[in-house]
Structure formats: structure tokens, C-alpha cells
Design a protein around this motif. Structure first.
Motif, PDB file in Angstrom:
ATOM      1  N   MET A 112       0.830  -1.211   0.000  1.00  0.00           N
ATOM      2  CA  MET A 112       0.000   0.000   0.000  1.00  0.00           C
ATOM      3  C   MET A 112       0.861   1.258   0.000  1.00  0.00           C
ATOM      4  O   MET A 112       1.982   1.250   0.505  1.00  0.00           O
ATOM      5  CB  MET A 112      -0.934   0.010   1.198  1.00  0.00           C
ATOM      6  CG  MET A 112      -1.997  -1.057   1.122  1.00  0.00           C
ATOM      7  SD  MET A 112      -3.240  -0.865   2.390  1.00  0.00           S
ATOM      8  CE  MET A 112      -4.006   0.661   1.904  1.00  0.00           C
ATOM      9  N   LYS A 113       0.314   2.331  -0.548  1.00  0.00           N
ATOM     10  CA  LYS A 113       1.003   3.621  -0.581  1.00  0.00           C
ATOM     11  C   LYS A 113       0.044   4.707  -0.110  1.00  0.00           C
ATOM     12  O   LYS A 113      -1.090   4.771  -0.551  1.00  0.00           O
ATOM     13  CB  LYS A 113       1.460   3.938  -2.005  1.00  0.00           C
ATOM     14  CG  LYS A 113       2.429   2.931  -2.561  1.00  0.00           C
ATOM     15  CD  LYS A 113       2.750   3.230  -4.007  1.00  0.00           C
ATOM     16  CE  LYS A 113       3.636   2.145  -4.572  1.00  0.00           C
ATOM     17  NZ  LYS A 113       3.871   2.301  -5.989  1.00  0.00           N
ATOM     18  N   LEU A 114       0.518   5.555   0.797  1.00  0.00           N
ATOM     19  CA  LEU A 114      -0.252   6.692   1.274  1.00  0.00           C
ATOM     20  C   LEU A 114       0.668   7.904   1.362  1.00  0.00           C
ATOM     21  O   LEU A 114       1.888   7.763   1.503  1.00  0.00           O
ATOM     22  CB  LEU A 114      -0.867   6.403   2.646  1.00  0.00           C
ATOM     23  CG  LEU A 114      -1.922   5.296   2.699  1.00  0.00           C
ATOM     24  CD1 LEU A 114      -2.294   4.991   4.137  1.00  0.00           C
ATOM     25  CD2 LEU A 114      -3.152   5.680   1.899  1.00  0.00           C
ATOM     26  N   ALA A 115       0.086   9.092   1.322  1.00  0.00           N
ATOM     27  CA  ALA A 115       0.870  10.330   1.303  1.00  0.00           C
ATOM     28  C   ALA A 115       1.621  10.593   2.606  1.00  0.00           C
ATOM     29  O   ALA A 115       2.569  11.370   2.620  1.00  0.00           O
ATOM     30  CB  ALA A 115      -0.039  11.518   0.991  1.00  0.00           C
ATOM     31  N   ASP A 116       1.207   9.959   3.698  1.00  0.00           N
ATOM     32  CA  ASP A 116       1.887  10.221   4.979  1.00  0.00           C
ATOM     33  C   ASP A 116       2.687   9.019   5.469  1.00  0.00           C
ATOM     34  O   ASP A 116       2.883   8.836   6.657  1.00  0.00           O
ATOM     35  CB  ASP A 116       0.892  10.694   6.033  1.00  0.00           C
ATOM     36  CG  ASP A 116      -0.110   9.628   6.439  1.00  0.00           C
ATOM     37  OD1 ASP A 116      -0.233   8.605   5.736  1.00  0.00           O
ATOM     38  OD2 ASP A 116      -0.776   9.820   7.479  1.00  0.00           O
ATOM     39  N   ILE A 117       3.205   8.208   4.546  1.00  0.00           N
ATOM     40  CA  ILE A 117       4.051   7.069   4.901  1.00  0.00           C
ATOM     41  C   ILE A 117       5.365   7.185   4.147  1.00  0.00           C
ATOM     42  O   ILE A 117       5.387   7.456   2.947  1.00  0.00           O
ATOM     43  CB  ILE A 117       3.370   5.736   4.570  1.00  0.00           C
ATOM     44  CG1 ILE A 117       2.096   5.605   5.399  1.00  0.00           C
ATOM     45  CG2 ILE A 117       4.312   4.568   4.840  1.00  0.00           C
ATOM     46  CD1 ILE A 117       1.289   4.388   5.078  1.00  0.00           C
ATOM     47  N   GLY A 118       6.465   7.015   4.859  1.00  0.00           N
ATOM     48  CA  GLY A 118       7.778   7.133   4.242  1.00  0.00           C
ATOM     49  C   GLY A 118       8.791   6.260   4.952  1.00  0.00           C
ATOM     50  O   GLY A 118       8.454   5.238   5.532  1.00  0.00           O
ATOM     51  N   PHE A 119      10.032   6.682   4.936  1.00  0.00           N
ATOM     52  CA  PHE A 119      11.087   5.939   5.600  1.00  0.00           C
ATOM     53  C   PHE A 119      12.145   6.926   6.059  1.00  0.00           C
ATOM     54  O   PHE A 119      12.141   8.085   5.695  1.00  0.00           O
ATOM     55  CB  PHE A 119      11.690   4.866   4.689  1.00  0.00           C
ATOM     56  CG  PHE A 119      12.341   5.427   3.452  1.00  0.00           C
ATOM     57  CD1 PHE A 119      13.698   5.704   3.437  1.00  0.00           C
ATOM     58  CD2 PHE A 119      11.591   5.673   2.316  1.00  0.00           C
ATOM     59  CE1 PHE A 119      14.298   6.217   2.302  1.00  0.00           C
ATOM     60  CE2 PHE A 119      12.183   6.181   1.173  1.00  0.00           C
ATOM     61  CZ  PHE A 119      13.539   6.466   1.165  1.00  0.00           C
ATOM     62  N   ARG A 120      13.051   6.466   6.888  1.00  0.00           N
ATOM     63  CA  ARG A 120      14.124   7.305   7.407  1.00  0.00           C
ATOM     64  C   ARG A 120      15.450   6.632   7.103  1.00  0.00           C
ATOM     65  O   ARG A 120      15.626   5.453   7.376  1.00  0.00           O
ATOM     66  CB  ARG A 120      13.968   7.481   8.914  1.00  0.00           C
ATOM     67  CG  ARG A 120      15.074   8.288   9.553  1.00  0.00           C
ATOM     68  CD  ARG A 120      14.855   8.433  11.048  1.00  0.00           C
ATOM     69  NE  ARG A 120      13.682   9.219  11.340  1.00  0.00           N
ATOM     70  CZ  ARG A 120      13.702  10.543  11.520  1.00  0.00           C
ATOM     71  NH1 ARG A 120      14.822  11.207  11.447  1.00  0.00           N
ATOM     72  NH2 ARG A 120      12.607  11.195  11.793  1.00  0.00           N
ATOM     73  N   CYS A 121      16.365   7.370   6.523  1.00  0.00           N
ATOM     74  CA  CYS A 121      17.720   6.873   6.301  1.00  0.00           C
ATOM     75  C   CYS A 121      18.528   7.145   7.564  1.00  0.00           C
ATOM     76  O   CYS A 121      18.434   8.219   8.137  1.00  0.00           O
ATOM     77  CB  CYS A 121      18.372   7.586   5.121  1.00  0.00           C
ATOM     78  SG  CYS A 121      17.530   7.284   3.565  1.00  0.00           S
ATOM     79  N   VAL A 122      19.280   6.179   7.999  1.00  0.00           N
ATOM     80  CA  VAL A 122      20.092   6.346   9.195  1.00  0.00           C
ATOM     81  C   VAL A 122      21.525   5.938   8.930  1.00  0.00           C
ATOM     82  O   VAL A 122      21.813   5.171   8.013  1.00  0.00           O
ATOM     83  CB  VAL A 122      19.540   5.530  10.389  1.00  0.00           C
ATOM     84  CG1 VAL A 122      18.153   5.979  10.759  1.00  0.00           C
ATOM     85  CG2 VAL A 122      19.537   4.055  10.076  1.00  0.00           C
ATOM     86  N   ALA A 123      22.413   6.464   9.722  1.00  0.00           N
ATOM     87  CA  ALA A 123      23.836   6.112   9.638  1.00  0.00           C
ATOM     88  C   ALA A 123      24.437   6.274  11.021  1.00  0.00           C
ATOM     89  O   ALA A 123      23.959   7.077  11.835  1.00  0.00           O
ATOM     90  CB  ALA A 123      24.553   7.021   8.656  1.00  0.00           C
ATOM     91  N   ASP A 124      25.470   5.515  11.302  1.00  0.00           N
ATOM     92  CA  ASP A 124      26.181   5.682  12.560  1.00  0.00           C
ATOM     93  C   ASP A 124      26.865   7.035  12.570  1.00  0.00           C
ATOM     94  O   ASP A 124      27.377   7.489  11.547  1.00  0.00           O
ATOM     95  CB  ASP A 124      27.237   4.591  12.738  1.00  0.00           C
ATOM     96  CG  ASP A 124      26.611   3.231  13.026  1.00  0.00           C
ATOM     97  OD1 ASP A 124      25.489   3.187  13.568  1.00  0.00           O
ATOM     98  OD2 ASP A 124      27.259   2.216  12.698  1.00  0.00           O
ATOM     99  N   ALA A 125      26.878   7.667  13.730  1.00  0.00           N
ATOM    100  CA  ALA A 125      27.569   8.933  13.888  1.00  0.00           C
ATOM    101  C   ALA A 125      29.080   8.682  13.800  1.00  0.00           C
ATOM    102  O   ALA A 125      29.562   7.637  14.231  1.00  0.00           O
ATOM    103  CB  ALA A 125      27.220   9.580  15.218  1.00  0.00           C
TER     104      ALA A 125
END
Length: 129
Positions: A112-125
Motif C-alpha cells: 500500500m502507498k499513502l501520502a503520509d508514509i515514508g522511511f528514514r535513512c540512518v547512519a552511525d555517527a
């Protein structure tokens, strides 16, 4: 922590991009830049910025309503299979501030796809263990 910024206060329009859209209580009615809000939605101790609101964040975990009752005590990654993937953080159109709690989980079919759904890219500091 109840919310990314701490236990209190309850979320408002200055803490998270939430309650937007037609007739919403907050002025932002779509996804927004990370720095769209002042520092209320940040935790400077852990350098957490805007983990609540804006878009629900997909996780790699499959959803099981009772997962925490039967999961490992540390770093539970979710069951091996399921029908829905876990989402966290609430989205810009959510009116209920409790969806912004750090422990709140929702689930949805991953196709499913909705306008208020996404993802977060993360990386170690840099320099992190």
C-alpha cells in the motif's frame, strides 16, 4: 521516553508535523523538511530530530499484535513472517497525538502507498562504537 523529546509535554504543532490537512488543527498539511519546526520536537541529548509526525516510518519488522509479550527482551526485531509491516511515528494527517509515542506501532500491507508514509535513512555517527 514517551515521546522523542521526553515524557512531557504532550505533542503540539510545535513538536511535530501532525494534525494537518483539511480542517486540521495544525498549519502544515503535507510532508515537510526536517527543520520545518523549532527545537520543541528535538532531543539534544541524543540528537533526535523530528522522529514524531511528518510521515509514518516503515520498518523492516513484520507486525504481530502480541509480539512484545513473546519477543526477546533486547532488540526485538519482529516475527519472521506476517501480513503487515510495522510503522512508527505518526504522520502529518494524524489528529491523535498518542500515535506520536515512541512505543506506538501501526501496521499496513507493504504494497500500500499513502501520502503520509515514508522511511528514514540512518547512519552511525562518526566515532560511534
Amino acid at each position: 521516553m514517551r515521546f522523542p523529546w521526553g515524557a512531557e509535554p504532550a505533542p503540539t504543532c510545535t513538536h511535530a508535523v501532525m494534525a494537518g490537512g483539511a480542517g486540521g488543527a495544525c498549519p502544515i498539511d503535507s510532508t515537510s523538511e526536517v527543520d520545518a519546526l523549532a527545537v520543541d520536537g528535538q532531543n539534544r541529548v541524543f540528537w533526535i530530530e523530528h522522529l514524531a509526525g511528518n510521515v509514518w516510518e516503515w520498518t523492516a519488522d513484520w507486525y504481530a499484535e502480541d509480539w512484545y509479550a513473546r519477543s526477546p527482551a533486547e532488540n526485538p526485531t519482529g516475527p519472521e513472517t506476517g501480513e503487515g509491516r510495522v510503522q512508527r511515528g505518526g504522520g502529518w494527517s494524524d489528529e491523535d497525538p498518542m500515535t506520536l509515542r515512541t512505543t506506538f506501532r501501526a501496521q499496513m500491507d507493504p504494497t500500500m502507498k499513502l501520502a503520509d508514509i515514508g522511511f528514514r535513512c540512518v547512519a552511525d555517527a562518526p566515532g560511534a562504537p
